[in-house]
Motif scaffolding. Structure first.
Motif, PDB file in Angstrom:
ATOM      1  N   HIS A 171       0.868  -1.098   0.019  1.00 51.62           N
ATOM      2  CA  HIS A 171      -0.046  -0.163  -0.001  1.00 51.62           C
ATOM      3  C   HIS A 171       0.938   1.220  -0.067  1.00 51.62           C
ATOM      4  N   LEU A 222      -2.824  -1.867 -10.421  1.00 50.83           N
ATOM      5  CA  LEU A 222      -2.493  -0.609  -9.572  1.00 50.83           C
ATOM      6  C   LEU A 222      -3.791   0.048  -9.185  1.00 50.83           C
ATOM      7  N   ASN A 223      -4.318   0.277  -8.185  1.00 52.19           N
ATOM      8  CA  ASN A 223      -5.453   0.955  -7.969  1.00 52.19           C
ATOM      9  C   ASN A 223      -5.889   1.740  -6.760  1.00 52.19           C
ATOM     10  N   ALA A 224      -6.282   2.876  -6.931  1.00 46.41           N
ATOM     11  CA  ALA A 224      -6.711   3.727  -5.700  1.00 46.41           C
ATOM     12  C   ALA A 224      -7.834   2.995  -4.852  1.00 46.41           C
ATOM     13  N   ASN A 245      -3.089   0.487  -3.805  1.00 41.87           N
ATOM     14  CA  ASN A 245      -2.966  -0.933  -3.447  1.00 41.87           C
ATOM     15  C   ASN A 245      -2.360  -1.396  -4.941  1.00 41.87           C
ATOM     16  N   ARG A 247      -0.613  -4.436  -6.746  1.00 36.71           N
ATOM     17  CA  ARG A 247      -0.388  -5.966  -6.523  1.00 36.71           C
ATOM     18  C   ARG A 247       0.526  -6.170  -7.581  1.00 36.71           C
TER      19      ARG A 247
END
Lengths: 356, 356
Positions: A171, A222-224, A245, A247
């Motif tokens: 994170h 890749l994400n908010a 996050n 991954r």
């Protein structure tokens, strides 16, 4: 055998074992093992149990396989009486992963009666929480000889599909800092929420990166996942925070993934990285992995998430995920497991552990 | 006179009167008025007080001026003993706007002794909260004859500058809706936070719109003030909400401002408008405004925020903001007011109210 594994799993599901409260289930597992394989070498403590079947690790360590499972569940989100209804066993933890634990206990019972390959069962606490609390970490530190295993099978629910390796996860907290002001005079301040527009657009456009190891394909994403900003409806916000996050695929380690995030960071923000859990490559070159994957009738794919295979891989032990239970049902209110899944998992592992 | 106004303001500051708890200060104001101008017509109730000086509105209504002020303060953010230190009077509410209330009470005392123009003093509750709760609204409804006033002076802190008209204000909640998923498999969902990137970029680029009425210039501004999205660090967020605060210039009414926001709304989001408080034009054509602005030595500018002048303007009463107190000190922990501000405000208003 099916009925008795199902009954055993039902007993396990009936013991509440939310992360941090695994004492009762660890005690149950230890007692059960001492009853069904009274001669086995057992070490326990701190809600962790290690059992060597077919050898005594204090005397001689032959080639061996590890079967590993976590004892904890996510917090209670629903509280029905666990039960078997038709072909399904219903209850919190049934799929993730008391089904797998039941299969492990059933295999211990066989081990005491017939000659199987040397096997170590590892039961541990606190998998469903932050990586820093993970009970497998200190357990592996206390039993460094486990690093000599030929293969570790993590009995996470995969629907009895072989899932190789795992994604890493971390994170990153991205913080935009502005200057507060009255919202009628925004030019006296700097709007931290407005500062994030370009970054969110870049993030939305950032593509999934498919990373293939042979036929095994991981999808790096890749994400908010969280965003927070502002203290009052009438004040120009001086702070906007976005949790990313990441991954990351097994071709990056944690350090490389952190480096990527630092480069991805917008110039007008700061980054704080936390909760780094390493990735694991699929170890396709390992003879034990190849041997397991050669078992008939099993699908093979990438593990598109993080699991404790990463910890065995980091110790140099080829590891894979293979367990009963439906991954999509994990952590759900209506969690259940098909009883037939238990039998199939048991039969596959028994075939693998029988001397050829 | 200065010292006694300051003492009076200190008495007012010492009475806690957070919005919703104005009973004690309303009672103090009413008692004070009945003492210093015992013949005046007074109506009170619901923590509001209306006093007519120099006429009885139930008999005959001559041309008259309204002086209006709210009794409430923002919540306690600090709690020192109010005191006068050197040239400053320190305490919560001193600037916003008990300084103005003290000047109003001092003028009532003069009104009882010498012949001034007919004047109405209006004291009301709940200005520092949502527009729906504003105490001036029902007060004006109960006293429709106030709509015949030639001029209303809102004694909000302006540092004794004349501030004409006011901005309107409204809030728009913009909601992006996506689909939740495990953050390792974002393609199974739709990221609501990512959806907002282009909109925030458009918002950051949206220019301040300067709107001039003669020399009086309002700055229309649109800002995100709060943002919230996501339920867990490991879940693709299915909802992202942004609160927009639109401070619209007096060339738009609330309906037109709402229409603008609807057009500004991104296609992938919904909008919920709330808390609309109207704008007010500077009423430059009004003889009373012109007469007040002709008083010597006073600066004149636009009110770059919302105030209750909008309510008088909506009733057809030319209105302006003029009061002692430093606007930048309002709502601050270290709120204070220069004692000299009280004297200047009193002298200006006395000059305006003296028959020419």
């Amino acid at each position: 055998m099916t009925i008795s594994i199902a009954q055993l799993v039902l007993d396990l599901v009936r013991i509440p074992s939310v992360s941090g409260e695994e004492a009762e289930i660890a005690s149950f597992v230890e007692s059960y093992l001492k009853k069904v394989c009274p001669k086995a070498w057992v070490k326990s403590g701190d809600n962790r149990v290690v059992v060597a079947l077919g050898f005594n690790p204090e005397e001689k360590i032959p080639p061996f396989t590890v079967l590993a499972g976590h004892l904890d569940t996510v917090p209670f989100n629903h509280h029905p009486d666990p039960e078997i209804v038709g072909e399904e066993l219903i209850g919190l933890g049934s799929t993730d992963m008391k089904g797998g634990l039941g299969v492990m206990l059933a295999l211990a019972e066989v081990h005491a009666k017939e000659s199987l390959k040397p096997t170590v069962l590892v039961f541990y606490d606190s998998e469903e929480v932050a990586y820093e609390k993970n009970g497998l970490r200190p357990l592996l530190g206390d039993h460094l000889w486990l690093g000599d295993a030929e293969l570790a099978v993590l009995m996470e629910p995969t629907g009895n599909t072989i899932e190789l390796g795992c994604l890493g996860t971390m994170h990153g907290l991205i913080t935009f800092e502005g200057v507060a002001a009255h919202s009628a005079r925004p030019w006296m301040g700097e709007n931290a929420i407005h500062m994030a527009g370009e970054f969110l657009t870049k993030l939305a456009a950032y593509p999934i990166r498919d990373v293939a190891f042979g036929d095994i394909v991981y999808r790096e994403v890749l994400n908010a996942t969280m965003a927070r900003g502002g203290v009052s409806k009438n004040v120009i916000p001086d702070r906007f925070e976005i949790n990313l996050n990441f991954r990351f695929a097994p071709d990056r380690n944690g350090e490389q993934a952190t480096g990527f995030l630092r480069e991805f960071l917008p110039e007008n923000a700061t980054l704080q990285v936390s909760d780094i859990a390493p990735s694991a490559s699929p170890s396709l070159e390992s003879p034990a992995i190849q041997s397991f994957c050669a078992l008939p009738g099993l699908e093979i794919r990438a593990k598109q998430a993080w699991t404790d295979v990463a910890q065995f891989t980091a110790m140099g032990v080829p590891a894979l995920n293979f367990g009963p239970g439906i991954p999509e049902l994990a952590h759900r209110r209506d969690e259940s497991i098909p009883v037939a899944n238990l039998e199939q998992s048991y039969e596959v592992l028994l075939k693998f552990l029988r001397p050829s």
